[in-house]
Motif scaffolding. Structure first.
Motif, PDB file in Angstrom:
ATOM      1  N   GLY A  10       0.770  -1.379  -0.036  1.00 15.68           N
ATOM      2  CA  GLY A  10      -0.057   0.255   0.142  1.00 15.68           C
ATOM      3  C   GLY A  10       0.306   1.671   0.204  1.00 15.68           C
ATOM      4  N   GLU A  11       0.077   2.262  -0.279  1.00 17.59           N
ATOM      5  CA  GLU A  11       0.802   3.341  -0.329  1.00 17.59           C
ATOM      6  C   GLU A  11       1.758   4.273   1.119  1.00 17.59           C
ATOM      7  OE1 GLU A  11       0.157   8.670  -1.229  1.00 17.59           O
ATOM      8  OE2 GLU A  11      -1.367   7.028  -0.809  1.00 17.59           O
ATOM      9  N   ARG A 287     -18.328   3.920   3.448  1.00 19.91           N
ATOM     10  CA  ARG A 287     -17.853   5.268   2.656  1.00 19.91           C
ATOM     11  C   ARG A 287     -19.167   5.871   2.099  1.00 19.91           C
ATOM     12  NH1 ARG A 287     -12.091   6.199   3.132  1.00 19.91           N
ATOM     13  NH2 ARG A 287     -10.996   4.112   3.330  1.00 19.91           N
ATOM     14  N   LYS A 314      -9.301  -5.472   3.892  1.00 19.52           N
ATOM     15  CA  LYS A 314      -7.702  -4.440   3.044  1.00 19.52           C
ATOM     16  C   LYS A 314      -7.898  -2.312   3.697  1.00 19.52           C
ATOM     17  CE  LYS A 314      -9.689  -6.477  -1.390  1.00 19.52           C
ATOM     18  NZ  LYS A 314     -10.642  -6.575  -3.058  1.00 19.52           N
ATOM     19  N   ASP A 316      -7.133  -0.265   2.188  1.00 21.57           N
ATOM     20  CA  ASP A 316      -7.637   1.061   1.465  1.00 21.57           C
ATOM     21  C   ASP A 316      -8.922   1.224   2.577  1.00 21.57           C
ATOM     22  OD1 ASP A 316      -5.840   1.061  -0.425  1.00 21.57           O
ATOM     23  OD2 ASP A 316      -6.737   0.596  -1.909  1.00 21.57           O
ATOM     24  N   GLU A 317      -9.220   0.139   3.001  1.00 22.41           N
ATOM     25  CA  GLU A 317     -11.023   0.233   3.765  1.00 22.41           C
ATOM     26  C   GLU A 317     -10.839   0.453   4.740  1.00 22.41           C
ATOM     27  OE1 GLU A 317     -13.931  -3.332   2.177  1.00 22.41           O
ATOM     28  OE2 GLU A 317     -11.569  -4.155   3.568  1.00 22.41           O
ATOM     29  N   LYS A 319      -8.515   3.365   5.652  1.00 21.06           N
ATOM     30  CA  LYS A 319      -8.203   5.022   5.426  1.00 21.06           C
ATOM     31  C   LYS A 319      -8.686   6.056   5.307  1.00 21.06           C
ATOM     32  CE  LYS A 319      -4.263   3.496   2.578  1.00 21.06           C
ATOM     33  NZ  LYS A 319      -3.614   3.708   1.367  1.00 21.06           N
TER      34      LYS A 319
END
Length: 407
Positions: A10-11, A287, A314, A316-317, A319
């Motif tokens: 990830g980032e 979201r 995940k 991304d979930e 962030k």
């Protein structure tokens, strides 16, 4: 021979901790089958095998830090029928690899078959792991499984001989055991972020209570129809998420954040919800919760809870998020002062529901009451705004019709 490398995590994430080996050397491996789990700052990530074959060398031990793109293992050609060759010195750091992907109760019961957090829970609760049916991915035992097994374990009879067999520690005082366990990467990150929040934000908490009568009656009346239509149980979190979204529109500063010398206001509500996972509390994000129905919120939370247990959330979930709701009531908490989740500026704490005497129309009656706590960054949110937010949320929960007509 095929090398297995640490995938992109990830980032801005460049390293992880090896949490568990899911395959032993010599065991057959299918293509894309998980062979190891990694712990990052946010979640656990499983490393799949790039090819089918036999588990070969394991080049790192559980607890080691590994960088992105580092080779952590090899997959050999074959089907695993023959015994695995003895590990080379490079593989020596890996002590007793983890159990096979489906540790049924009759499988490996030794500590090496369990992840570090599960081993600690087994020792703390004194349960036999071989008697536990795992609910994690591929049947692996989770910390919650251990706690559930401990709760169901019958109390030992008073005549049990084991406690009387070791009087020495009481007389000598020199056999008091200690255990040092390295903090997981998730726990280290939680500790750092929470301390940063205390050091940076001007934290303050305001309280209120809410009469849960109307929501409980609505839930009792419609829960069967709701589950039949939507395929998910009607809980309390759906009401609170929708009530919070409505209150955030009325008090936008509670949904804002500080960025340098600027205030960033959000015209949407991404609600972070605290969910219990084997490695600790995680906070996935719903979201556009303000655009969802109660059913959609309940489905999303249910999915988060299930995947938090099996480690498949995940990164991304996790962030983002503009506001957090933490429900300590599921653990029995009566009242708390939650800490904000930076860079957010507020967090709502929910607590257990209990019958308490209250005055209604001049009469003392018993009602199911819950304490609410709003911790907020006083640099951005004034006390008046914090109290107004809690009152708006309280009014919506005590009269859920307000949620339908946007009052």
């Amino acid at each position: 021979m095929t090398e297995v490398k640490v995938p992109t995590l990830g980032e801005s994430i460049t390293e992880a901790t090896l949490g568990e080996w899911l395959k032993k050397p010599g065991e057959p491996v299918k293509a894309d089958e998980p062979i190891a789990s990694l712990e990052t700052d946010k979640v656990s990530v499983e490393v799949p095998s790039p090819v089918a074959g036999v588990m070969g060398q394991q080049l790192f031990a559980v607890g080691d830090t590994v960088n992105v793109d580092a080779v952590i293992a090899t997959i050999e050609a074959g089907d695993g029928a023959a015994a695995a060759p003895a590990p080379t010195p490079a593989a020596a750091p890996a002590p007793a690899p983890a159990a096979s992907p489906a540790p049924a109760p009759s499988g490996d019961a030794g500590p090496a078959a369990l992840s570090p957090s599960v081993r600690r829970a087994v020792l703390e609760h004194g349960v036999d792991p071989s008697s536990i049916q795992g609910t994690g991915r591929d049947g692996r035992i989770t910390k919650d499984d251990v706690v559930a097994a401990a709760s169901a374990k019958p109390t030992a009879p008073a005549s049990a001989p084991a406690p009387a067999a070791a009087p020495a520690p009481a007389s000598t005082g020199g056999d008091r055991a200690e255990e040092r366990v390295r903090m997981t990467r998730v726990r280290q990150t939680i500790a750092k972020r929470l301390k940063d929040a205390q050091n940076t934000a001007a934290l303050l908490t305001t309280f209120n209570d809410v009469d849960m009568t109307a929501v409980i009656e609505a839930r009792t009346k419609y829960k069967d129809l709701f589950e039949k239509k939507h395929g998910v149980r009607l809980g309390f979190m759906g009401f609170f998420v929708k009530a919070a979204c409505q209150a955030l529109k009325d008090i936008p500063s509670v949904n804002a954040r500080i960025d340098g010398e600027e205030i960033v206001y959000h015209d949407y509500a991404d609600i972070s919800v605290a969910v219990s996972a084997p490695q600790g509390l995680v906070v996935p994000v719903i979201r556009d919760a303000d655009q969802m129905s109660v059913a959609q919120v309940e489905k999303t939370i249910g999915d988060f809870g299930k995947r938090a247990k099996d480690g498949s959330l995940k990164m991304d979930e996790m962030k983002g998020g503009t506001f957090t709701i933490s429900n300590g009531g599921v653990f029995g908490s009566l009242m708390s002062t939650p800490i904000i989740n930076p860079p957010q500026s507020a967090v709502l704490g929910l607590h257990r529901i209990e019958d308490r005497p209250v005055v209604r129309d001049g009469q003392v009656v018993v009602r199911p009451m819950m304490y609410l706590a709003l911790s907020y960054d006083h640099r951005l949110i004034d006390g008046r705004e914090a109290v107004t937010f809690l009152v708006a949320l309280k009014n919506a929960i005590e009269d859920p019709t307000r949620l339908l007509i946007d009052l």
